[in-house]
Design an enzyme around this catalytic site. Structure first.
Site, mmCIF file in Angstrom:
data_model
loop_
_atom_site.group_PDB
_atom_site.id
_atom_site.type_symbol
_atom_site.label_atom_id
_atom_site.label_comp_id
_atom_site.label_asym_id
_atom_site.label_seq_id
_atom_site.Cartn_x
_atom_site.Cartn_y
_atom_site.Cartn_z
ATOM 1 N N SER A 130 43.382 47.178 40.525
ATOM 2 C CA SER A 130 41.961 46.858 40.724
ATOM 3 C C SER A 130 41.113 47.135 39.493
ATOM 4 O O SER A 130 41.322 48.136 38.796
ATOM 5 C CB SER A 130 41.451 47.716 41.885
ATOM 6 O OG SER A 130 40.053 47.733 41.895
ATOM 7 N N GLU A 132 38.336 48.296 39.671
ATOM 8 C CA GLU A 132 37.673 49.564 39.971
ATOM 9 C C GLU A 132 38.280 50.698 39.124
ATOM 10 O O GLU A 132 37.622 51.692 38.834
ATOM 11 C CB GLU A 132 37.823 49.843 41.481
ATOM 12 C CG GLU A 132 37.157 51.080 42.009
ATOM 13 C CD GLU A 132 35.631 51.030 42.093
ATOM 14 O OE1 GLU A 132 35.046 49.943 41.969
ATOM 15 O OE2 GLU A 132 35.033 52.110 42.255
ATOM 16 N N TYR A 153 39.434 56.049 45.556
ATOM 17 C CA TYR A 153 40.190 54.793 45.619
ATOM 18 C C TYR A 153 40.693 54.407 44.232
ATOM 19 O O TYR A 153 41.867 54.066 44.050
ATOM 20 C CB TYR A 153 39.283 53.685 46.194
ATOM 21 C CG TYR A 153 39.835 52.284 46.027
ATOM 22 C CD1 TYR A 153 40.785 51.773 46.910
ATOM 23 C CD2 TYR A 153 39.405 51.466 44.974
ATOM 24 C CE1 TYR A 153 41.288 50.483 46.751
ATOM 25 C CE2 TYR A 153 39.901 50.173 44.807
ATOM 26 C CZ TYR A 153 40.845 49.696 45.697
ATOM 27 O OH TYR A 153 41.354 48.421 45.532
HETATM 28 P P1 NAP Z 1 41.830 44.106 52.836
HETATM 29 O O1 NAP Z 1 41.244 42.835 53.345
HETATM 30 O O2 NAP Z 1 41.118 45.392 53.073
HETATM 31 O O3 NAP Z 1 43.316 44.198 53.423
HETATM 32 C C1 NAP Z 1 44.045 45.389 53.368
HETATM 33 C C2 NAP Z 1 45.344 45.179 54.122
HETATM 34 O O4 NAP Z 1 46.088 46.419 54.088
HETATM 35 C C3 NAP Z 1 45.162 44.830 55.619
HETATM 36 O O5 NAP Z 1 46.148 43.901 55.983
HETATM 37 C C4 NAP Z 1 45.397 46.155 56.287
HETATM 38 O O6 NAP Z 1 45.849 46.045 57.611
HETATM 39 C C5 NAP Z 1 46.515 46.701 55.410
HETATM 40 N N1 NAP Z 1 46.704 48.143 55.587
HETATM 41 C C6 NAP Z 1 45.757 49.115 55.519
HETATM 42 N N2 NAP Z 1 46.305 50.313 55.777
HETATM 43 C C7 NAP Z 1 47.619 50.094 56.017
HETATM 44 C C8 NAP Z 1 48.694 50.940 56.375
HETATM 45 N N3 NAP Z 1 48.538 52.246 56.542
HETATM 46 N N4 NAP Z 1 49.929 50.380 56.544
HETATM 47 C C9 NAP Z 1 50.099 49.037 56.412
HETATM 48 N N5 NAP Z 1 49.100 48.184 56.091
HETATM 49 C C10 NAP Z 1 47.883 48.704 55.887
HETATM 50 O O7 NAP Z 1 42.059 44.008 51.250
HETATM 51 P P2 NAP Z 1 42.079 42.719 50.302
HETATM 52 O O8 NAP Z 1 40.680 42.467 49.849
HETATM 53 O O9 NAP Z 1 42.872 41.660 50.927
HETATM 54 O O10 NAP Z 1 42.840 43.308 49.034
HETATM 55 C C11 NAP Z 1 44.269 43.265 48.960
HETATM 56 C C12 NAP Z 1 44.733 44.328 47.968
HETATM 57 O O11 NAP Z 1 44.159 44.066 46.686
HETATM 58 C C13 NAP Z 1 44.345 45.748 48.299
HETATM 59 O O12 NAP Z 1 45.375 46.599 47.845
HETATM 60 C C14 NAP Z 1 43.084 45.985 47.485
HETATM 61 O O13 NAP Z 1 42.921 47.355 47.236
HETATM 62 C C15 NAP Z 1 43.422 45.202 46.247
HETATM 63 N N6 NAP Z 1 42.289 44.651 45.495
HETATM 64 C C16 NAP Z 1 41.364 43.877 46.137
HETATM 65 C C17 NAP Z 1 40.344 43.298 45.392
HETATM 66 C C18 NAP Z 1 39.305 42.435 46.047
HETATM 67 O O14 NAP Z 1 38.269 42.192 45.421
HETATM 68 N N7 NAP Z 1 39.537 41.928 47.250
HETATM 69 C C19 NAP Z 1 40.278 43.502 43.998
HETATM 70 C C20 NAP Z 1 41.260 44.273 43.392
HETATM 71 C C21 NAP Z 1 42.276 44.831 44.147
HETATM 72 P P3 NAP Z 1 44.797 45.930 58.862
HETATM 73 O O15 NAP Z 1 44.416 44.468 58.924
HETATM 74 O O16 NAP Z 1 45.601 46.390 60.015
HETATM 75 O O17 NAP Z 1 43.628 46.800 58.527
HETATM 76 N N1 GDD Z 2 30.156 47.889 50.566
HETATM 77 C C1 GDD Z 2 28.847 47.951 50.243
HETATM 78 N N2 GDD Z 2 27.914 48.026 51.234
HETATM 79 N N3 GDD Z 2 28.510 47.955 48.933
HETATM 80 C C2 GDD Z 2 27.192 47.990 48.618
HETATM 81 C C3 GDD Z 2 26.195 48.034 49.596
HETATM 82 C C4 GDD Z 2 26.571 48.065 50.970
HETATM 83 O O1 GDD Z 2 25.750 48.130 51.875
HETATM 84 N N4 GDD Z 2 24.997 48.043 48.960
HETATM 85 C C5 GDD Z 2 25.239 47.998 47.654
HETATM 86 N N5 GDD Z 2 26.574 47.976 47.428
HETATM 87 C C6 GDD Z 2 27.224 47.982 46.107
HETATM 88 C C7 GDD Z 2 28.291 49.070 45.953
HETATM 89 O O2 GDD Z 2 27.680 50.322 45.680
HETATM 90 C C8 GDD Z 2 29.080 48.521 44.767
HETATM 91 O O3 GDD Z 2 28.462 48.897 43.565
HETATM 92 C C9 GDD Z 2 28.963 47.000 44.947
HETATM 93 O O4 GDD Z 2 27.931 46.776 45.920
HETATM 94 C C10 GDD Z 2 30.253 46.337 45.439
HETATM 95 O O5 GDD Z 2 30.703 47.038 46.574
HETATM 96 P P1 GDD Z 2 31.905 46.474 47.501
HETATM 97 O O6 GDD Z 2 31.598 45.102 47.938
HETATM 98 O O7 GDD Z 2 32.171 47.503 48.546
HETATM 99 O O8 GDD Z 2 33.120 46.329 46.480
HETATM 100 P P2 GDD Z 2 33.704 47.327 45.379
HETATM 101 O O9 GDD Z 2 33.399 46.710 44.043
HETATM 102 O O10 GDD Z 2 33.280 48.717 45.592
HETATM 103 O O11 GDD Z 2 35.258 47.269 45.667
HETATM 104 C C11 GDD Z 2 35.913 46.016 45.905
HETATM 105 O O12 GDD Z 2 36.354 45.488 44.676
HETATM 106 C C12 GDD Z 2 37.364 46.258 44.013
HETATM 107 C C13 GDD Z 2 37.697 45.536 42.686
HETATM 108 O O13 GDD Z 2 36.784 45.919 41.702
HETATM 109 C C14 GDD Z 2 37.059 46.269 46.879
HETATM 110 O O14 GDD Z 2 37.613 45.029 47.269
HETATM 111 C C15 GDD Z 2 38.175 47.064 46.228
HETATM 112 O O15 GDD Z 2 39.304 47.115 47.105
HETATM 113 C C16 GDD Z 2 38.563 46.360 44.925
HETATM 114 O O16 GDD Z 2 39.614 47.040 44.295
#
Ligand code: NAP
Ligand code: GDD
Length: 344
Positions: A130, A132, A153
């Site tokens: 990520s 992050e 995280y």
């Molecule tokens: P997500 O929608 O939160 O999906 C997370 C998945 O992990 C869900 O299928 C969840 O299952 C499963 N999971 C959680 N705890 C588990 C456990 N204890 N055992 C088995 N499965 C478990 O995340 P996403 O946005 O698709 O992201 C996919 C991956 O990419 C994650 O590793 C995230 O950290 C990483 N990532 C995401 C982003 C982004 O912007 N989306 C960016 C960088 C990296 P349930 O459905 O049962 O909750």
């Molecule tokens: N969730 C959330 N809720 N975020 C908020 C809110 C709120 O009400 N208000 C402001 N924010 C700001 C957070 O403080 C953060 O700076 C930004 O919006 C994005 O928050 P999220 O959408 O929760 O995403 P993230 O950037 O913290 O994390 C996501 O992206 C990562 C990659 O950079 C997640 O998908 C992570 O799993 C992923 O790795």
């Protein structure tokens, strides 16, 4: 037929990846958690009764906390490719549950790597890293930028990153890290800020909600469209050598800009509807993420097409429709133009 195992198949990325791999002729196996209610909404449209013929999507109960089950699944399936996407992926939640996040997101990765190593199976392994992890490292961030994590995280993802590198170098596992910047979609979890905004504005439009409560509006993120990122994951596993790659759009926007774009598109003024609630602030936040994805562009020939205003329109249209309202229509046009379909 290639066989893939996806952890996190019920999540945003897992569901799009399952779709992509099935469309490319794979047999797909997904790890799902046992829950008392259905948690498979995002993959319902792909699932068929395994008693029917020609089924290529199979689901297996398992938890990243349980190495015994992970070992059995890998050993019995002998997959060609493993996409490890499962995680406690919410940054704010990781401050409340740091130990749990470390266990699932961090040790969960080690459990899988160790299961793969012990099995002796030559599967290719993708680890969901990520942006992050960069924390407050100077932008733009690329593969050589040092990690400066600012949340439990992020620290946990740094651990998973280096464990993956360690198993690649120490045990010659074919393992790589994708370092993905934020990617969103109509399937994004409802508590991440983009989806919270688009769902909130749809509820406001529908007259079911007056206010939307948010935290830090100044944070800037490099937001892309999720289906394009799962294509990047797949490309990483098709290379000759395992390497780590950044994926992102190379554009950054603040939460405030997202609000302006989304509410403006729906004909509303966000300042009349948004209130700040300190509960949504984090003890430490990441101010600025901006990807330099030139390595992926050169080596994977990966570059995302959906730009920021288009992403916002896709998400707003989808949530208006989900709220029973008529979509404005620009989001649909974007999807039809780039992908030939209004798929969400
Ligand atoms: P997500 O929608 O939160 O999906 C997370 C998945 O992990 C869900 O299928 C969840 O299952 C499963 N999971 C959680 N705890 C588990 C456990 N204890 N055992 C088995 N499965 C478990 O995340 P996403 O946005 O698709 O992201 C996919 C991956 O990419 C994650 O590793 C995230 O950290 C990483 N990532 C995401 C982003 C982004 O912007 N989306 C960016 C960088 C990296 P349930 O459905 O049962 O909750
Ligand atoms: N969730 C959330 N809720 N975020 C908020 C809110 C709120 O009400 N208000 C402001 N924010 C700001 C957070 O403080 C953060 O700076 C930004 O919006 C994005 O928050 P999220 O959408 O929760 O995403 P993230 O950037 O913290 O994390 C996501 O992206 C990562 C990659 O950079 C997640 O998908 C992570 O799993 C992923 O790795």
């Amino acid at each position: 037929m290639k066989r893939a195992l996806i952890t996190g198949v019920t999540g945003q990325d897992g569901s799009y990846l399952a779709e992509l791999l099935l469309s490319r002729g794979y047999e797909v196996h997904g790890l799902i958690r046992r829950a008392s209610t259905f948690n498979t909404q995002r993959i319902e449209h792909l699932y068929r009764d395994p008693h029917e013929s020609g089924v290529r999507l199979f689901l297996h109960y398992g938890d990243l906390a349980n190495s015994e089950q992970l070992t059995n699944i890998i050993y019995n399936l002998k997959p060609d490719e493993i996409y490890h996407l499962g995680a406690q992926s919410h940054v704010r939640v990781s401050f409340e549950m740091p130990e749990y996040t470390g266990d699932i997101t961090g040790l969960g990765t080690t459990r899988l790597l160790e299961a793969l190593r012990r099995s002796g199976i030559k599967a290719r392994f993708y680890q969901a890293g990520s942006s992050e992890m960069y924390g407050d490292a100077p932008a733009p961030q690329h593969e050589g930028t040092p990690f400066r994590p600012r949340s439990p995280y992020a620290a946990t993802k740094v651990y998973a990153h280096w464990m993956t590198v360690g198993y690649r170098e120490g045990y010659t596992l074919w393992a790589c890290n994708g370092i993905l910047f934020n990617h969103e979609s109509p399937r994004r979890g409802e508590t991440f800020v983009t989806r919270k905004i688009t769902m909130g504005l749809a509820a406001i439009k529908a007259g079911r909600q007056q206010k939307l409560y948010l935290g830090n509006l100044d944070a800037k993120r490099d937001w892309g469209y999720a289906p394009e990122y799962v294509e990047g994951m797949w490309l990483m596993l098709q290379q000759d050598e395992p390497q780590d790659y950044v994926l992102g759009t190379g554009e950054t926007h603040s939460v405030k800009e997202f609000l302006t774009e989304a509410f403006g598109y729906a004909g509303l003024d966000w300042q009349e509807h948004v209130e700040i609630d300190p509960r949504y602030f984090r003890p430490t936040d990441v101010d600025l993420l901006l990807a330099d994805a030139s390595k992926a562009k050169q080596q994977l020939h990966w570059s995302p097409r959906v730009r920021f205003p288009e992403l916002v329109r896709i998400m707003v249209d989808a949530d208006l429709e989900a709220a029973g309202l008529k979509p404005i229509g620009e989001g649909k046009k974007v999807l039809e133009r780039y992908f030939g379909t209004w798929h969400r």
